[in-house]
Design a protein around this motif. Sequence first.
Motif, PDB file in Angstrom:
ATOM      1  N   ARG A  89       0.829  -1.205   0.000  1.00  0.00           N
ATOM      2  CA  ARG A  89       0.000   0.000   0.000  1.00  0.00           C
ATOM      3  C   ARG A  89       0.860   1.250   0.000  1.00  0.00           C
ATOM      4  NH1 ARG A  89      -3.372  -1.973   4.510  1.00  0.00           N
ATOM      5  NH2 ARG A  89      -4.641  -3.540   3.512  1.00  0.00           N
ATOM      6  N   ASP A  90       1.945   1.226   0.762  1.00  0.00           N
ATOM      7  CA  ASP A  90       2.830   2.389   0.821  1.00  0.00           C
ATOM      8  C   ASP A  90       3.540   2.613  -0.515  1.00  0.00           C
ATOM      9  OD1 ASP A  90       2.089   2.743   3.434  1.00  0.00           O
ATOM     10  OD2 ASP A  90       3.870   1.738   4.273  1.00  0.00           O
ATOM     11  N   ASN A  91       3.938   1.533  -1.166  1.00  0.00           N
ATOM     12  CA  ASN A  91       4.671   1.642  -2.438  1.00  0.00           C
ATOM     13  C   ASN A  91       3.764   1.967  -3.614  1.00  0.00           C
ATOM     14  OD1 ASN A  91       7.072   1.076  -1.176  1.00  0.00           O
ATOM     15  ND2 ASN A  91       7.012  -1.110  -1.661  1.00  0.00           N
ATOM     16  N   LEU A  92       2.519   1.569  -3.556  1.00  0.00           N
ATOM     17  CA  LEU A  92       1.618   1.725  -4.692  1.00  0.00           C
ATOM     18  C   LEU A  92       0.644   2.880  -4.537  1.00  0.00           C
ATOM     19  CD1 LEU A  92       0.724  -1.993  -5.468  1.00  0.00           C
ATOM     20  CD2 LEU A  92       2.365  -0.530  -6.635  1.00  0.00           C
ATOM     21  N   THR A  93       1.050   3.957  -3.936  1.00  0.00           N
ATOM     22  CA  THR A  93       0.156   5.111  -3.852  1.00  0.00           C
ATOM     23  C   THR A  93      -0.057   5.645  -5.259  1.00  0.00           C
ATOM     24  OG1 THR A  93       2.053   6.531  -3.442  1.00  0.00           O
ATOM     25  CG2 THR A  93       0.814   5.774  -1.514  1.00  0.00           C
ATOM     26  N   PRO A  94      -1.289   5.901  -5.627  1.00  0.00           N
ATOM     27  CA  PRO A  94      -1.559   6.346  -7.001  1.00  0.00           C
ATOM     28  C   PRO A  94      -0.969   7.727  -7.258  1.00  0.00           C
ATOM     29  CG  PRO A  94      -3.544   6.442  -5.672  1.00  0.00           C
ATOM     30  CD  PRO A  94      -2.486   5.817  -4.824  1.00  0.00           C
ATOM     31  N   THR A  95      -0.305   7.836  -8.397  1.00  0.00           N
ATOM     32  CA  THR A  95       0.275   9.101  -8.814  1.00  0.00           C
ATOM     33  C   THR A  95      -0.546   9.610  -9.986  1.00  0.00           C
ATOM     34  OG1 THR A  95       2.362   7.943  -8.445  1.00  0.00           O
ATOM     35  CG2 THR A  95       2.498  10.176  -9.227  1.00  0.00           C
ATOM     36  N   ILE A  96      -1.030  10.815  -9.872  1.00  0.00           N
ATOM     37  CA  ILE A  96      -1.853  11.392 -10.930  1.00  0.00           C
ATOM     38  C   ILE A  96      -0.969  12.321 -11.746  1.00  0.00           C
ATOM     39  CG2 ILE A  96      -3.828  12.848 -11.441  1.00  0.00           C
ATOM     40  CD1 ILE A  96      -5.039  11.887  -8.802  1.00  0.00           C
ATOM     41  N   THR A  97      -0.890  12.025 -13.030  1.00  0.00           N
ATOM     42  CA  THR A  97      -0.133  12.892 -13.936  1.00  0.00           C
ATOM     43  C   THR A  97      -1.097  13.457 -14.959  1.00  0.00           C
ATOM     44  OG1 THR A  97       0.383  11.014 -15.358  1.00  0.00           O
ATOM     45  CG2 THR A  97       2.002  11.591 -13.692  1.00  0.00           C
ATOM     46  N   GLU A  98      -0.927  14.704 -15.263  1.00  0.00           N
ATOM     47  CA  GLU A  98      -1.808  15.362 -16.210  1.00  0.00           C
ATOM     48  C   GLU A  98      -1.060  15.544 -17.519  1.00  0.00           C
ATOM     49  OE1 GLU A  98      -4.061  19.622 -16.682  1.00  0.00           O
ATOM     50  OE2 GLU A  98      -3.693  18.832 -14.685  1.00  0.00           O
ATOM     51  N   HIS A  99      -1.666  15.047 -18.570  1.00  0.00           N
ATOM     52  CA  HIS A  99      -1.080  15.196 -19.905  1.00  0.00           C
ATOM     53  C   HIS A  99      -1.703  16.411 -20.580  1.00  0.00           C
ATOM     54  CE1 HIS A  99       0.980  11.351 -19.829  1.00  0.00           C
ATOM     55  NE2 HIS A  99      -0.110  10.830 -19.285  1.00  0.00           N
ATOM     56  N   THR A 100      -0.872  17.224 -21.137  1.00  0.00           N
ATOM     57  CA  THR A 100      -1.385  18.379 -21.860  1.00  0.00           C
ATOM     58  C   THR A 100      -1.145  18.158 -23.334  1.00  0.00           C
ATOM     59  OG1 THR A 100       0.730  19.518 -21.627  1.00  0.00           O
ATOM     60  CG2 THR A 100      -0.943  19.948 -19.946  1.00  0.00           C
ATOM     61  N   GLU A 101      -2.121  18.558 -24.130  1.00  0.00           N
ATOM     62  CA  GLU A 101      -2.005  18.420 -25.571  1.00  0.00           C
ATOM     63  C   GLU A 101      -1.732  19.782 -26.168  1.00  0.00           C
ATOM     64  OE1 GLU A 101      -5.311  16.485 -27.349  1.00  0.00           O
ATOM     65  OE2 GLU A 101      -5.323  14.893 -25.857  1.00  0.00           O
ATOM     66  N   ARG A 102      -0.861  19.744 -27.146  1.00  0.00           N
ATOM     67  CA  ARG A 102      -0.522  20.969 -27.834  1.00  0.00           C
ATOM     68  C   ARG A 102      -1.254  20.980 -29.168  1.00  0.00           C
ATOM     69  NH1 ARG A 102       5.317  22.216 -29.899  1.00  0.00           N
ATOM     70  NH2 ARG A 102       4.910  20.100 -30.561  1.00  0.00           N
ATOM     71  N   LEU A 103      -1.988  22.030 -29.429  1.00  0.00           N
ATOM     72  CA  LEU A 103      -2.729  22.136 -30.674  1.00  0.00           C
ATOM     73  C   LEU A 103      -1.855  22.815 -31.716  1.00  0.00           C
ATOM     74  CD1 LEU A 103      -6.210  23.283 -29.335  1.00  0.00           C
ATOM     75  CD2 LEU A 103      -5.490  20.995 -30.005  1.00  0.00           C
ATOM     76  N   VAL A 104      -1.793  22.218 -32.870  1.00  0.00           N
ATOM     77  CA  VAL A 104      -1.006  22.763 -33.969  1.00  0.00           C
ATOM     78  C   VAL A 104      -1.971  23.091 -35.096  1.00  0.00           C
ATOM     79  CG1 VAL A 104       0.816  22.277 -35.627  1.00  0.00           C
ATOM     80  CG2 VAL A 104       0.958  21.332 -33.320  1.00  0.00           C
ATOM     81  N   GLU A 105      -1.870  24.278 -35.610  1.00  0.00           N
ATOM     82  CA  GLU A 105      -2.745  24.664 -36.707  1.00  0.00           C
ATOM     83  C   GLU A 105      -2.222  24.088 -38.002  1.00  0.00           C
ATOM     84  OE1 GLU A 105      -4.307  28.527 -37.449  1.00  0.00           O
ATOM     85  OE2 GLU A 105      -4.157  29.024 -35.329  1.00  0.00           O
ATOM     86  N   VAL A 106      -3.126  23.474 -38.741  1.00  0.00           N
ATOM     87  CA  VAL A 106      -2.775  22.922 -40.040  1.00  0.00           C
ATOM     88  C   VAL A 106      -3.180  23.952 -41.082  1.00  0.00           C
ATOM     89  CG1 VAL A 106      -3.192  21.033 -41.643  1.00  0.00           C
ATOM     90  CG2 VAL A 106      -3.184  20.613 -39.174  1.00  0.00           C
ATOM     91  N   PRO A 107      -2.239  24.314 -41.954  1.00  0.00           N
ATOM     92  CA  PRO A 107      -2.605  25.310 -42.966  1.00  0.00           C
ATOM     93  C   PRO A 107      -3.666  24.738 -43.903  1.00  0.00           C
ATOM     94  CG  PRO A 107      -0.441  24.400 -43.426  1.00  0.00           C
ATOM     95  CD  PRO A 107      -0.871  23.873 -42.094  1.00  0.00           C
ATOM     96  N   LYS A 108      -4.620  25.581 -44.245  1.00  0.00           N
ATOM     97  CA  LYS A 108      -5.702  25.134 -45.109  1.00  0.00           C
ATOM     98  C   LYS A 108      -5.247  25.188 -46.562  1.00  0.00           C
ATOM     99  CE  LYS A 108      -9.548  26.189 -42.143  1.00  0.00           C
ATOM    100  NZ  LYS A 108     -10.851  26.809 -42.021  1.00  0.00           N
TER     101      LYS A 108
END
Length: 141
Positions: free
Chosen positions: A34-53
Amino acid sequence: MKAKTFENLIRRIVREEIDYALRREIKSLKEDLRDNLTPTITEHTERLVEVPKVPQSSLKEKIMGKKPFKKQNFVGNNTLNDLLNETAAGDTNTQSAMAPISDPFSSGAPMATEGMPDSIANAVTRDYSGLMKAIEKKKKS
């Protein structure tokens, strides 16, 4: 005390001690996990890239080119109208990379008869002009 009774008594005591020791060890192992397996929450951020039309041309335009086509109203059903307009505009088989198969009878050239049975070769190479004239004559009368 008899030997058999004494043996059973020792077995029961050993079994109780083993159960007690196992319970203690299992409890400590669970706590460590229980001590070793404490849940770690990581937040992933997405980078938006504009595609030229870029103006995209359809596969049909690439194959047939751009021809102005005036849509007509053939029937009252919209779906059928779209289908008929598409057919009237030209080739509707834009998904296949194969060229259309030419009809060997449309050219008027003699057909190769190698490998055909004689009866089929005679039927393919026969002159049907007399038969067609007779059919036309019968239609008129």
